[in-house]
Design an enzyme around this catalytic site. Structure first.
Site, PDB file in Angstrom:
ATOM      1  N   GLY A  84       0.739  -1.255  -0.064  1.00  0.00           N
ATOM      2  CA  GLY A  84       0.063   0.047   0.048  1.00  0.00           C
ATOM      3  C   GLY A  84       0.931   1.251  -0.061  1.00  0.00           C
ATOM      4  O   GLY A  84       0.516   2.236   0.791  1.00  0.00           O
ATOM      5  N   VAL A  98      -5.125   3.531  -6.644  1.00  0.00           N
ATOM      6  CA  VAL A  98      -6.162   3.047  -5.902  1.00  0.00           C
ATOM      7  C   VAL A  98      -5.816   1.442  -5.785  1.00  0.00           C
ATOM      8  O   VAL A  98      -6.097   1.103  -4.798  1.00  0.00           O
ATOM      9  CB  VAL A  98      -7.463   3.348  -6.815  1.00  0.00           C
ATOM     10  CG1 VAL A  98      -8.465   2.687  -5.889  1.00  0.00           C
ATOM     11  CG2 VAL A  98      -7.660   4.620  -6.966  1.00  0.00           C
ATOM     12  N   SER A 153      -2.965  -0.092  -5.491  1.00  0.00           N
ATOM     13  CA  SER A 153      -2.131  -0.312  -4.474  1.00  0.00           C
ATOM     14  C   SER A 153      -2.598  -0.154  -3.034  1.00  0.00           C
ATOM     15  O   SER A 153      -2.194  -1.023  -2.157  1.00  0.00           O
ATOM     16  CB  SER A 153      -0.741   0.698  -4.731  1.00  0.00           C
ATOM     17  OG  SER A 153      -0.123   1.227  -3.612  1.00  0.00           O
ATOM     18  N   HIS A 167       9.719   4.692  -1.964  1.00  0.00           N
ATOM     19  CA  HIS A 167      10.048   3.363  -2.419  1.00  0.00           C
ATOM     20  C   HIS A 167      10.695   3.152  -3.876  1.00  0.00           C
ATOM     21  O   HIS A 167      11.391   2.465  -4.525  1.00  0.00           O
ATOM     22  CB  HIS A 167       9.180   2.491  -2.212  1.00  0.00           C
ATOM     23  CG  HIS A 167       7.864   2.465  -3.056  1.00  0.00           C
ATOM     24  ND1 HIS A 167       6.960   3.485  -3.043  1.00  0.00           N
ATOM     25  CD2 HIS A 167       7.469   1.436  -3.980  1.00  0.00           C
ATOM     26  CE1 HIS A 167       5.913   3.324  -3.766  1.00  0.00           C
ATOM     27  NE2 HIS A 167       6.179   2.058  -4.557  1.00  0.00           N
ATOM     28  N   ARG A 168      10.253   4.283  -4.747  1.00  0.00           N
ATOM     29  CA  ARG A 168      10.720   4.171  -5.967  1.00  0.00           C
ATOM     30  C   ARG A 168      11.879   5.374  -6.270  1.00  0.00           C
ATOM     31  O   ARG A 168      12.417   5.253  -7.806  1.00  0.00           O
ATOM     32  CB  ARG A 168       9.192   4.681  -7.117  1.00  0.00           C
ATOM     33  CG  ARG A 168       8.212   3.890  -6.739  1.00  0.00           C
ATOM     34  CD  ARG A 168       7.471   3.481  -7.817  1.00  0.00           C
ATOM     35  NE  ARG A 168       8.359   2.627  -8.813  1.00  0.00           N
ATOM     36  CZ  ARG A 168       7.800   2.358 -10.218  1.00  0.00           C
ATOM     37  NH1 ARG A 168       6.835   2.678 -10.475  1.00  0.00           N
ATOM     38  NH2 ARG A 168       8.868   1.900 -10.747  1.00  0.00           N
ATOM     39  N   GLU A 175       8.588  10.704 -13.955  1.00  0.00           N
ATOM     40  CA  GLU A 175       8.100   9.295 -13.884  1.00  0.00           C
ATOM     41  C   GLU A 175       8.279   8.479 -15.189  1.00  0.00           C
ATOM     42  O   GLU A 175       7.890   7.443 -15.448  1.00  0.00           O
ATOM     43  CB  GLU A 175       6.700   9.201 -13.395  1.00  0.00           C
ATOM     44  CG  GLU A 175       6.310  10.017 -12.298  1.00  0.00           C
ATOM     45  CD  GLU A 175       6.410   8.996 -10.990  1.00  0.00           C
ATOM     46  OE1 GLU A 175       6.191   7.996 -11.160  1.00  0.00           O
ATOM     47  OE2 GLU A 175       6.898   9.687 -10.042  1.00  0.00           O
ATOM     48  N   HIS A 190      -0.556   8.127 -13.655  1.00  0.00           N
ATOM     49  CA  HIS A 190       0.181   8.121 -14.618  1.00  0.00           C
ATOM     50  C   HIS A 190      -0.371   8.350 -15.932  1.00  0.00           C
ATOM     51  O   HIS A 190      -1.577   7.842 -16.055  1.00  0.00           O
ATOM     52  CB  HIS A 190       1.293   7.029 -15.072  1.00  0.00           C
ATOM     53  CG  HIS A 190       2.285   6.888 -13.947  1.00  0.00           C
ATOM     54  ND1 HIS A 190       2.632   5.609 -13.360  1.00  0.00           N
ATOM     55  CD2 HIS A 190       3.201   7.749 -13.483  1.00  0.00           C
ATOM     56  CE1 HIS A 190       3.622   5.810 -12.592  1.00  0.00           C
ATOM     57  NE2 HIS A 190       4.025   6.982 -12.412  1.00  0.00           N
ATOM     58  N   ASP A 225      -0.040   7.004 -18.770  1.00  0.00           N
ATOM     59  CA  ASP A 225      -0.418   5.503 -19.283  1.00  0.00           C
ATOM     60  C   ASP A 225      -1.506   4.932 -18.753  1.00  0.00           C
ATOM     61  O   ASP A 225      -1.892   3.636 -19.222  1.00  0.00           O
ATOM     62  CB  ASP A 225       0.792   4.856 -19.353  1.00  0.00           C
ATOM     63  CG  ASP A 225       1.366   4.292 -18.198  1.00  0.00           C
ATOM     64  OD1 ASP A 225       0.769   4.492 -16.973  1.00  0.00           O
ATOM     65  OD2 ASP A 225       2.596   3.451 -18.210  1.00  0.00           O
ATOM     66  N   CYS A 283       2.509  -0.970 -17.860  1.00  0.00           N
ATOM     67  CA  CYS A 283       3.407  -0.382 -17.152  1.00  0.00           C
ATOM     68  C   CYS A 283       4.862  -1.166 -16.872  1.00  0.00           C
ATOM     69  O   CYS A 283       5.827  -0.830 -16.522  1.00  0.00           O
ATOM     70  CB  CYS A 283       2.884  -0.684 -15.536  1.00  0.00           C
ATOM     71  SG  CYS A 283       1.358   0.375 -15.699  1.00  0.00           S
TER      72      CYS A 283
END
Ligand code: SUG
Length: 453
Positions: free
Chosen positions: A27, A33, A35, A144-145, A181, A257, A259, A376
């Protein structure tokens, strides 16, 4: 198939991220949404990786050239040490878990699987020095990214390892104003991949101009300033770029995003009518910048597919691929077949007089539950024959590699993982020995920091 024929001048190669052994649902992505609603569910890393491999195989069997990008080292003990946790690796994991379980989850995420966010890549036909330009995304919006880009850059250098053909840039400054991104907010329209095209950069907000509309509820991860910087670095010009404002209302509905709401391939742009802030202006600018090009600008209306269905099914996170000149297929997640409005649209699509002639459904449910659909999971790289020849062959999918990677997953991956398992020191060892072996299979050299005892 045209793509594999030796006479083809250029190829679009999809590099999919191999799902790492720590795939879990934590999460972590506010504004995404799926995640958030999967948070704390138990995951199946083995199944996730096998689904990803099967997707790559399906595309490869369609005659497309398919690449593989290695996952990152997770748990990321090095980042935990930078944050002040010390002792043996097992102690570092334990202390982080006791101090802040969400922090431990963040450094364990297998999020590098979503390689649409790995980088933005401009093909040589568009750039000033006629090289392929590559900028890893700083992914600054989510911790985390944001810890991905250094290793991502290293891996990309090992895959595209030739200075005559490839130019690698570092990620943009890791600051909110330059939130980037990668290819998730970038699409390219062209006639053929080796011909100059129009690069569309979609942004969610402007950092230095507070008057432009921005979302109210969820974050806009990509800024105009970041998109412009990438275009500058890549040597693009005003003629072959278009900067497009995303509709802030759709970001607030979960389109984190672009995409998730639009996808392009060659002369086709497939998008929801609510995707952009000013859709008519976008379409007329595209037409003006690509004169003498037969364009298919295919809008899906709210009446055909309501926004909520488009987001939950990931209709626009499909891949549109060219199988032969003028013959495209759409690769859709199974969720599209299970959403009645979307299924009805996709059933009609091949007869709508566009280049899309077929729909293929694939199962990537483990990734979908974290908000990652087919598009993705892949980074698109348009390459000429010479550039393809200079690309690391060990990272290109074929039957032998498919079998080898399936066996590798079966041997190293768990079939169940929950957030409380992330402190298990055995998971760290399993993950390291898996990656050590993988880096040899993919001929990457040493891209990871760990030393196996
Ligand atoms: O950044 N999910 C990813 C999904 C990325 C999808 N990519 C594209 N649309 N191109 C993200 O939000 C969830 C991880 C978790 O919650 O455990 C996550 O990072």
């Amino acid at each position: 198939m045209a793509q594999h024929s030796h006479t083809a001048l250029s190829f679009e190669v999809n590099f999919d991220g191999l799902v790492g052994p720590t795939h879990n649902y934590a999460g972590l992505s506010y504004g995404n949404v799926a995640s958030q609603s999967s948070a704390q569910a138990s995951s199946n890393p083995k199944q996730a990786a096998l689904q990803g491999l099967q997707k790559m195989k399906t595309l490869s069997d369609l005659g497309l050239i398919q690449g593989v990008l290695a996952p990152q080292e997770r748990p990321d003990v090095h980042t935990l040490r930078r944050l002040g946790f010390s002792g043996s690796d097992a102690q570092v994991l334990d202390k982080a878990y006791l101090s802040d379980p969400m922090l431990l989850a963040a450094v364990c995420s297998a999020s590098s699987m979503w390689t649409a966010n790995a980088a933005t890549i401009s093909p040589s036909a568009d750039t000033q020095d006629n090289r392929v330009h590559i900028t890893p995304a700083n992914l600054n919006n989510k911790f985390h990214r944001a810890i991905e880009h250094e290793v991502t850059g290293l891996i990309l250098r090992r895959v595209f390892n030739h200075d005559d053909y490839f130019c690698h840039h570092p990620a943009l400054p890791g600051q909110d104003a330059f939130g980037d991104e990668g290819a998730a907010n970038h699409t390219r329209l062209c006639i053929d991949y080796h011909e100059p095209g129009l690069e569309l950069f979609v942004y969610g907000r402007c950092a230095f101009n507070g008057h432009l509309p921005a979302p109210q509820r969820y974050p806009a991860r990509q800024t105009l300033e970041a998109s412009r910087a990438v275009a500058r670095l890549h040597g693009l010009s005003e003629h072959n770029t278009l900067f497009i404002a995303q509709n802030p209302h759709v970001i607030d509905q979960g389109v984190f995003h672009n995409d998730v709401i639009a996808v392009g391939n060659q002369n086709l742009l497939f998008f929801h009518e609510l995707a952009f802030l000013d859709t008519p202006a976008v379409l007329s600018e595209i037409r003006a910048k690509l004169p003498n090009t037969e364009l298919h600008l295919l809008a899906v209306t709210q009446a055909e597919v309501p926004l909520a269905d488009a987001i939950s099914s990931y209709l626009f996170n499909t891949q549109i691929v060219t199988l032969a000149p003028g013959n495209m297929a759409i690769i859709a997640p199974l969720e599209c077949a299970h959403t009645p409005s979307v299924k009805a649209y996709l059933d009609r699509l091949p007869s709508l007089n566009t280049p899309i002639k077929a729909v293929h459904y694939i199962d990537v449910k483990q990734s979908m539950r974290n908000g990652g659909g087919p598009a993705c999971l892949r980074l698109r790289v348009a390459l000429t024959q010479a550039e393809l020849a200079a690309t690391n062959k060990a990272c290109l999918m074929n039957d032998a590699l498919f079998t080898q990677l399936n066996t590798w997953v079966e041997r190293h991956y768990r079939d169940q993982l929950s957030v409380s398992d992330l402190r298990d020191p055995d998971l760290l060892l399993e993950s390291r020995s898996a990656l050590d072996e993988l880096s040899q299979v993919l001929n990457l050299g040493s891209v990871y920091e760990f030393q196996l005892e």
